[in-house]
Design a protein around this motif. Structure first.
Motif, PDB file in Angstrom:
ATOM      1  N   VAL A  36       9.050  -2.806 -15.143  1.00 59.85           N
ATOM      2  CA  VAL A  36       8.588  -1.355 -14.752  1.00 59.85           C
ATOM      3  C   VAL A  36      10.008  -0.706 -14.440  1.00 59.85           C
ATOM      4  N   ILE A  37      10.578   0.001 -15.212  1.00 63.97           N
ATOM      5  CA  ILE A  37      12.113   0.786 -14.987  1.00 63.97           C
ATOM      6  C   ILE A  37      11.740   1.840 -14.011  1.00 63.97           C
ATOM      7  N   LYS A  38      10.656   2.451 -13.893  1.00 61.23           N
ATOM      8  CA  LYS A  38      10.316   3.708 -12.846  1.00 61.23           C
ATOM      9  C   LYS A  38       8.907   3.906 -12.510  1.00 61.23           C
ATOM     10  N   PHE A  39       8.933   3.995 -11.308  1.00 60.83           N
ATOM     11  CA  PHE A  39       7.173   4.506 -10.950  1.00 60.83           C
ATOM     12  C   PHE A  39       7.289   5.747 -10.122  1.00 60.83           C
ATOM     13  N   TRP A  40       6.523   6.652 -10.403  1.00 65.41           N
ATOM     14  CA  TRP A  40       6.610   7.985  -9.806  1.00 65.41           C
ATOM     15  C   TRP A  40       5.718   7.989  -8.576  1.00 65.41           C
ATOM     16  N   ARG A  41       4.542   7.907  -8.919  1.00 63.72           N
ATOM     17  CA  ARG A  41       3.508   8.055  -7.592  1.00 63.72           C
ATOM     18  C   ARG A  41       2.869   6.815  -7.539  1.00 63.72           C
ATOM     19  N   SER A  42       2.316   6.781  -6.126  1.00 61.54           N
ATOM     20  CA  SER A  42       1.331   5.711  -5.662  1.00 61.54           C
ATOM     21  C   SER A  42       0.506   6.626  -5.042  1.00 61.54           C
ATOM     22  N   TRP A  43      -0.809   6.484  -5.298  1.00 64.39           N
ATOM     23  CA  TRP A  43      -1.876   6.980  -4.580  1.00 64.39           C
ATOM     24  C   TRP A  43      -3.162   6.250  -4.522  1.00 64.39           C
ATOM     25  N   LEU A  44      -3.797   6.563  -3.161  1.00 69.14           N
ATOM     26  CA  LEU A  44      -5.035   5.702  -3.056  1.00 69.14           C
ATOM     27  C   LEU A  44      -6.280   6.262  -3.585  1.00 69.14           C
ATOM     28  N   LEU A  45      -6.826   5.432  -4.370  1.00 68.73           N
ATOM     29  CA  LEU A  45      -8.137   5.805  -5.059  1.00 68.73           C
ATOM     30  C   LEU A  45      -9.476   5.113  -4.585  1.00 68.73           C
ATOM     31  N   ILE A  46     -10.586   5.760  -4.066  1.00 67.03           N
ATOM     32  CA  ILE A  46     -11.780   5.198  -3.556  1.00 67.03           C
ATOM     33  C   ILE A  46     -12.923   5.719  -4.346  1.00 67.03           C
ATOM     34  N   LYS A  47     -13.285   4.641  -5.156  1.00 64.68           N
ATOM     35  CA  LYS A  47     -14.184   4.677  -6.400  1.00 64.68           C
ATOM     36  C   LYS A  47     -15.547   5.014  -5.881  1.00 64.68           C
ATOM     37  N   LYS A  48     -16.107   6.171  -6.168  1.00 61.69           N
ATOM     38  CA  LYS A  48     -17.629   6.640  -5.814  1.00 61.69           C
ATOM     39  C   LYS A  48     -18.589   5.457  -5.988  1.00 61.69           C
ATOM     40  N   SER A  49     -18.753   4.507  -5.106  1.00 63.63           N
ATOM     41  CA  SER A  49     -19.692   3.680  -5.462  1.00 63.63           C
ATOM     42  C   SER A  49     -20.509   3.171  -3.932  1.00 63.63           C
ATOM     43  N   MET A  50     -21.469   2.433  -4.011  1.00 59.36           N
ATOM     44  CA  MET A  50     -21.783   1.955  -2.615  1.00 59.36           C
ATOM     45  C   MET A  50     -20.840   1.019  -1.892  1.00 59.36           C
ATOM     46  N   LEU A  51     -20.090   0.429  -2.671  1.00 58.88           N
ATOM     47  CA  LEU A  51     -19.036  -0.504  -2.018  1.00 58.88           C
ATOM     48  C   LEU A  51     -18.083   0.285  -1.577  1.00 58.88           C
ATOM     49  N   GLU A  72      -0.422   4.207 -16.599  1.00 63.10           N
ATOM     50  CA  GLU A  72      -0.650   4.064 -15.387  1.00 63.10           C
ATOM     51  C   GLU A  72      -1.119   2.513 -14.941  1.00 63.10           C
ATOM     52  N   LEU A  73      -0.875   2.211 -13.850  1.00 62.19           N
ATOM     53  CA  LEU A  73      -1.117   0.872 -13.598  1.00 62.19           C
ATOM     54  C   LEU A  73      -2.162   1.166 -12.006  1.00 62.19           C
ATOM     55  N   LYS A  74      -3.279   0.314 -12.137  1.00 69.33           N
ATOM     56  CA  LYS A  74      -4.149   0.396 -10.852  1.00 69.33           C
ATOM     57  C   LYS A  74      -4.208  -1.042 -10.269  1.00 69.33           C
ATOM     58  N   TYR A  75      -4.234  -1.255  -9.107  1.00 72.26           N
ATOM     59  CA  TYR A  75      -4.342  -2.309  -8.009  1.00 72.26           C
ATOM     60  C   TYR A  75      -5.895  -2.034  -7.547  1.00 72.26           C
ATOM     61  N   GLU A  76      -6.627  -3.277  -7.748  1.00 74.10           N
ATOM     62  CA  GLU A  76      -7.907  -3.133  -7.114  1.00 74.10           C
ATOM     63  C   GLU A  76      -7.688  -4.094  -5.893  1.00 74.10           C
ATOM     64  N   VAL A  77      -7.809  -3.617  -4.745  1.00 77.39           N
ATOM     65  CA  VAL A  77      -7.516  -4.367  -3.563  1.00 77.39           C
ATOM     66  C   VAL A  77      -8.366  -5.399  -3.454  1.00 77.39           C
ATOM     67  N   ALA A  78      -9.765  -5.325  -3.500  1.00 72.28           N
ATOM     68  CA  ALA A  78     -10.759  -6.413  -3.267  1.00 72.28           C
ATOM     69  C   ALA A  78     -10.771  -7.777  -4.097  1.00 72.28           C
TER      70      ALA A  78
END
Length: 87
Positions: A36-51, A72-78
């Motif tokens: 990964v030579i550069k990354f611009w943004r990091s933001w938190l997403l909370i998916k619309k689900s019961m969990l 785009e890369l996404k990291y799922e915390v759980a």
């Protein structure tokens, strides 16, 4: 536009404040490692689900097949899984 979502193997840096910095990844079907030579943004997403699934999203750039690619890369915390979108 075709959207690709694939699980990847990732090397990332987590600093003492918990800030995530993606460094390198590898597709499960490929032996090549992409930096990964550069990354611009990091933001938190909370998916619309019961969990309330929490994910971090990063807009990144790498050299892939001798071309600069933005994706785009996404990291799922759980689950501690990384997902690559659009390459």
């Amino acid at each position: 536009m075709k959207v690709i979502a694939k699980e990847i193997e990732m090397i990332a840096w987590f600093d003492k404040e918990g800030i995530i910095k993606p460094l390198k990844f590898r597709l499960e079907t490929d032996d090549e490692v992409y930096k990964v030579i550069k990354f611009w943004r990091s933001w938190l997403l909370i998916k619309k689900s019961m969990l309330g699934n929490i994910m971090y999203s990063f807009k990144c750039k790498s050299i892939i097949n001798n071309n600069e690619k933005i994706y785009e890369l996404k990291y799922e915390v759980a689950s501690s899984k990384w997902i690559l979108f659009k390459i």
